[in-house]
Motif scaffolding. Sequence first.
Motif, PDB file in Angstrom:
ATOM      1  N   VAL A  53       0.838  -1.207   0.000  1.00 33.31           N
ATOM      2  CA  VAL A  53       0.000   0.000   0.000  1.00 33.31           C
ATOM      3  C   VAL A  53       0.868   1.251   0.000  1.00 33.31           C
ATOM      4  O   VAL A  53       0.632   2.191  -0.769  1.00 33.31           O
ATOM      5  CB  VAL A  53      -0.941  -0.007   1.218  1.00 33.31           C
ATOM      6  N   LEU A  54       1.883   1.281   0.852  1.00 33.31           N
ATOM      7  CA  LEU A  54       2.776   2.434   0.901  1.00 33.31           C
ATOM      8  C   LEU A  54       3.508   2.624  -0.428  1.00 33.31           C
ATOM      9  O   LEU A  54       3.733   3.754  -0.867  1.00 33.31           O
ATOM     10  CB  LEU A  54       3.783   2.267   2.041  1.00 33.31           C
ATOM     11  N   GLY A  55       3.855   1.506  -1.083  1.00 34.10           N
ATOM     12  CA  GLY A  55       4.534   1.599  -2.372  1.00 34.10           C
ATOM     13  C   GLY A  55       3.660   2.142  -3.481  1.00 34.10           C
ATOM     14  O   GLY A  55       4.170   2.719  -4.452  1.00 34.10           O
ATOM     15  N   MET A  56       2.343   1.981  -3.352  1.00 30.84           N
ATOM     16  CA  MET A  56       1.425   2.501  -4.367  1.00 30.84           C
ATOM     17  C   MET A  56       1.154   3.987  -4.216  1.00 30.84           C
ATOM     18  O   MET A  56       0.677   4.638  -5.152  1.00 30.84           O
ATOM     19  CB  MET A  56       0.088   1.750  -4.290  1.00 30.84           C
ATOM     20  N   LEU A  57       1.432   4.542  -3.043  1.00 31.59           N
ATOM     21  CA  LEU A  57       1.029   5.919  -2.769  1.00 31.59           C
ATOM     22  C   LEU A  57       1.686   6.962  -3.666  1.00 31.59           C
ATOM     23  O   LEU A  57       1.017   7.926  -4.060  1.00 31.59           O
ATOM     24  CB  LEU A  57       1.290   6.253  -1.296  1.00 31.59           C
ATOM     25  N   PRO A  58       2.999   6.857  -3.994  1.00 32.05           N
ATOM     26  CA  PRO A  58       3.577   7.916  -4.826  1.00 32.05           C
ATOM     27  C   PRO A  58       2.855   8.142  -6.155  1.00 32.05           C
ATOM     28  O   PRO A  58       2.430   9.283  -6.423  1.00 32.05           O
ATOM     29  CB  PRO A  58       5.036   7.450  -5.013  1.00 32.05           C
ATOM     30  N   VAL A  95       3.350  14.886   9.886  1.00 33.33           N
ATOM     31  CA  VAL A  95       2.257  13.989  10.265  1.00 33.33           C
ATOM     32  C   VAL A  95       2.728  12.545  10.269  1.00 33.33           C
ATOM     33  O   VAL A  95       2.470  11.787  11.205  1.00 33.33           O
ATOM     34  CB  VAL A  95       1.052  14.165   9.317  1.00 33.33           C
ATOM     35  N   ARG A  96       3.435  12.133   9.238  1.00 35.35           N
ATOM     36  CA  ARG A  96       3.843  10.732   9.226  1.00 35.35           C
ATOM     37  C   ARG A  96       4.975  10.465  10.219  1.00 35.35           C
ATOM     38  O   ARG A  96       5.123   9.343  10.700  1.00 35.35           O
ATOM     39  CB  ARG A  96       4.204  10.263   7.821  1.00 35.35           C
ATOM     40  N   ALA A  97       5.752  11.495  10.570  1.00 35.36           N
ATOM     41  CA  ALA A  97       6.763  11.318  11.612  1.00 35.36           C
ATOM     42  C   ALA A  97       6.125  11.087  12.975  1.00 35.36           C
ATOM     43  O   ALA A  97       6.678  10.367  13.817  1.00 35.36           O
ATOM     44  CB  ALA A  97       7.677  12.536  11.671  1.00 35.36           C
ATOM     45  N   ALA A  98       4.952  11.679  13.192  1.00 36.28           N
ATOM     46  CA  ALA A  98       4.263  11.555  14.482  1.00 36.28           C
ATOM     47  C   ALA A  98       3.182  10.485  14.473  1.00 36.28           C
ATOM     48  O   ALA A  98       2.451  10.336  15.459  1.00 36.28           O
ATOM     49  CB  ALA A  98       3.645  12.903  14.865  1.00 36.28           C
ATOM     50  N   ALA A  99       3.056   9.723  13.377  1.00 35.49           N
ATOM     51  CA  ALA A  99       1.946   8.781  13.210  1.00 35.49           C
ATOM     52  C   ALA A  99       1.889   7.756  14.343  1.00 35.49           C
ATOM     53  O   ALA A  99       2.877   7.060  14.593  1.00 35.49           O
ATOM     54  CB  ALA A  99       2.067   8.065  11.874  1.00 35.49           C
ATOM     55  N   PRO A 100       0.726   7.621  14.999  1.00 31.53           N
ATOM     56  CA  PRO A 100       0.586   6.606  16.044  1.00 31.53           C
ATOM     57  C   PRO A 100       0.198   5.238  15.491  1.00 31.53           C
ATOM     58  O   PRO A 100       0.322   4.234  16.192  1.00 31.53           O
ATOM     59  CB  PRO A 100      -0.534   7.176  16.913  1.00 31.53           C
ATOM     60  N   ASP A 101      -0.295   5.216  14.236  1.00 28.98           N
ATOM     61  CA  ASP A 101      -0.735   3.942  13.659  1.00 28.98           C
ATOM     62  C   ASP A 101      -0.585   3.991  12.148  1.00 28.98           C
ATOM     63  O   ASP A 101      -0.182   5.005  11.568  1.00 28.98           O
ATOM     64  CB  ASP A 101      -2.191   3.638  14.056  1.00 28.98           C
ATOM     65  N   VAL A 104      -2.676   6.717  10.029  1.00 30.61           N
ATOM     66  CA  VAL A 104      -2.113   8.069  10.036  1.00 30.61           C
ATOM     67  C   VAL A 104      -0.819   8.101   9.223  1.00 30.61           C
ATOM     68  O   VAL A 104      -0.524   9.097   8.541  1.00 30.61           O
ATOM     69  CB  VAL A 104      -1.873   8.556  11.477  1.00 30.61           C
ATOM     70  N   LEU A 105      -0.056   7.031   9.248  1.00 27.82           N
ATOM     71  CA  LEU A 105       1.156   6.957   8.433  1.00 27.82           C
ATOM     72  C   LEU A 105       0.810   7.058   6.950  1.00 27.82           C
ATOM     73  O   LEU A 105       1.490   7.761   6.187  1.00 27.82           O
ATOM     74  CB  LEU A 105       1.886   5.641   8.714  1.00 27.82           C
ATOM     75  N   VAL A 106      -0.252   6.374   6.546  1.00 30.52           N
ATOM     76  CA  VAL A 106      -0.703   6.445   5.158  1.00 30.52           C
ATOM     77  C   VAL A 106      -1.195   7.848   4.827  1.00 30.52           C
ATOM     78  O   VAL A 106      -0.851   8.410   3.772  1.00 30.52           O
ATOM     79  CB  VAL A 106      -1.815   5.408   4.888  1.00 30.52           C
ATOM     80  N   LEU A 107      -1.994   8.439   5.721  1.00 24.44           N
ATOM     81  CA  LEU A 107      -2.532   9.781   5.471  1.00 24.44           C
ATOM     82  C   LEU A 107      -1.409  10.810   5.367  1.00 24.44           C
ATOM     83  O   LEU A 107      -1.422  11.674   4.487  1.00 24.44           O
ATOM     84  CB  LEU A 107      -3.517  10.166   6.567  1.00 24.44           C
ATOM     85  N   GLY A 108      -0.437  10.727   6.276  1.00 18.35           N
ATOM     86  CA  GLY A 108       0.686  11.651   6.209  1.00 18.35           C
ATOM     87  C   GLY A 108       1.488  11.472   4.939  1.00 18.35           C
ATOM     88  O   GLY A 108       1.917  12.448   4.311  1.00 18.35           O
ATOM     89  N   SER A 109       1.690  10.211   4.545  1.00 13.66           N
ATOM     90  CA  SER A 109       2.429   9.940   3.313  1.00 13.66           C
ATOM     91  C   SER A 109       1.677  10.472   2.098  1.00 13.66           C
ATOM     92  O   SER A 109       2.273  11.071   1.192  1.00 13.66           O
ATOM     93  CB  SER A 109       2.663   8.435   3.169  1.00 13.66           C
ATOM     94  N   LEU A 110       0.367  10.253   2.067  1.00 12.03           N
ATOM     95  CA  LEU A 110      -0.421  10.754   0.941  1.00 12.03           C
ATOM     96  C   LEU A 110      -0.384  12.276   0.894  1.00 12.03           C
ATOM     97  O   LEU A 110      -0.292  12.886  -0.183  1.00 12.03           O
ATOM     98  CB  LEU A 110      -1.863  10.259   1.058  1.00 12.03           C
ATOM     99  N   LEU A 111      -0.421  12.913   2.065  1.00 10.75           N
ATOM    100  CA  LEU A 111      -0.382  14.379   2.133  1.00 10.75           C
ATOM    101  C   LEU A 111       0.928  14.914   1.557  1.00 10.75           C
ATOM    102  O   LEU A 111       0.924  15.812   0.701  1.00 10.75           O
ATOM    103  CB  LEU A 111      -0.547  14.817   3.588  1.00 10.75           C
ATOM    104  N   VAL A 112       2.047  14.355   1.990  1.00  7.22           N
ATOM    105  CA  VAL A 112       3.333  14.853   1.498  1.00  7.22           C
ATOM    106  C   VAL A 112       3.503  14.566   0.011  1.00  7.22           C
ATOM    107  O   VAL A 112       4.074  15.380  -0.728  1.00  7.22           O
ATOM    108  CB  VAL A 112       4.493  14.255   2.326  1.00  7.22           C
ATOM    109  N   LEU A 113       2.958  13.462  -0.459  1.00  4.76           N
ATOM    110  CA  LEU A 113       3.064  13.132  -1.879  1.00  4.76           C
ATOM    111  C   LEU A 113       2.149  14.004  -2.736  1.00  4.76           C
ATOM    112  O   LEU A 113       2.483  14.322  -3.879  1.00  4.76           O
ATOM    113  CB  LEU A 113       2.758  11.653  -2.092  1.00  4.76           C
ATOM    114  N   LEU A 114       1.005  14.409  -2.190  1.00  5.77           N
ATOM    115  CA  LEU A 114       0.150  15.360  -2.912  1.00  5.77           C
ATOM    116  C   LEU A 114       0.867  16.694  -3.093  1.00  5.77           C
ATOM    117  O   LEU A 114       0.829  17.292  -4.169  1.00  5.77           O
ATOM    118  CB  LEU A 114      -1.167  15.567  -2.158  1.00  5.77           C
ATOM    119  N   GLY A 115       1.517  17.160  -2.019  1.00  9.81           N
ATOM    120  CA  GLY A 115       2.271  18.404  -2.135  1.00  9.81           C
ATOM    121  C   GLY A 115       3.380  18.288  -3.168  1.00  9.81           C
ATOM    122  O   GLY A 115       3.574  19.185  -4.006  1.00  9.81           O
TER     123      GLY A 115
END
Length: 418
Positions: A53-58, A95-101, A104-115
């Motif tokens: 899933v993380l690999g598909m995000l970029p 966000v992904r640096a502070a992710a508790p689960d 949130v790690l996925v959401l933070g990753s998607l956010l940084v990749l959108l930017g």
Amino acid sequence: MTDAPISRRGGVALGIAGIVLIAATLRLPVGALSPLAPLIDSDIALSATALGVLGMLPPIGFAIAGLTAPAVGHRIGLERALLLAIGVMISGHLVRAAAPDFIVLVLGSLLVLLGAGFGNVLLPSAVKRFTPGSIGPMTAAYATIMATMSALPPLLAVPIADESGWRLSLATWALVVLVAVVPWVLLVVRAARSAAAAKAATARGEAADDITEPDTHRFAQLARSRTVWGITIPFTVSSISAYVTFGLLPVILQDIAGVTAAEAGSLLALFAILGMPLALVAPVLTARLRTPTPLLLTSMMLFGLGYGGLLLAPALAPVIWVAAIGLGQITFPMCLALFSLRTASATNAANVSGFVQTVGYAIAAISPLALGALHELTGSWVPSLVVLLVIVALTVPAIPLLARGDRVEDDLGGALQP
């Protein structure tokens, strides 16, 4: 401004600085997380599916950005849109640096990749805006910086994490992105002053030096352009190759070429490093050539050599096969230059960039999964390599589509209409 020429020179200098600094941030999110997976797994469970899933995000993030960035750029202006992209990247890193689960790690990753995706889409427009007479060299400069900076996270992420933990390692890249804020804040202020001056000039009945343009973000119109599809095809082929390489090549090499995991990693690094000279040379060649046909043919031959070698004699010369695939990526920086070279305005450069990247990254996102599934189904990498060779051959239609040297506006009978 009382002295317009000096203002313009200052704007160009700020624009170049802004392009260079934001380009340095756009590949950081892709390579910053995966080297830390074993460390993250101790706090947040990362199964094979989770890593997939993380690999598909970029490519997913970049495709979404391709669909939305031109419209956002029109609504709030190019400078504000790129400043927004920087802010979103900083937030995503944190966000992904502070992710508790994992969510949130996925959401933070998607956010940084959108930017980062917004930056990918809008930088050709910025090149068209600030350096219209030096599109080839400026594109080469920022593409080279992107390629160079992409090597930093894999090299530094683990050492930083070993010293300070994986969370600080991920957060570190937010500080790098923060540097890019300065020129874009100044450019936003300058754009606001220019808009106010243009409005005042219009009120006085004078000719306004207005840099804003009508909204021409119409994918249906762009889809009728032969030039747009001529750029989309090689961009999609190179994107598929890149994401399949990063996602599957180490496994393929270990399975069929008999290399070790360490050797496979070194070969993947070779693939990535070859992007640097390509980024430096390809945009300049694209600007000088009347048609990109020589680059397209060269790419096809190199891809054919690389994938054909892996198919027919994988253990004979894996370094040569991987190097050929890496050099075949020459069409990626070529397409970055064509976004600006084959359009008449900064707005249309952004729109074409958005269209091409939406299509290319959407297809690239599913390619590693599809080829991995084909391997699981057949128990062999041969069918997947054959599919890759067929995909490379699909570059052929792009040659006549780009051969005439037309701009997108020429295909559509003039400027794009809203």
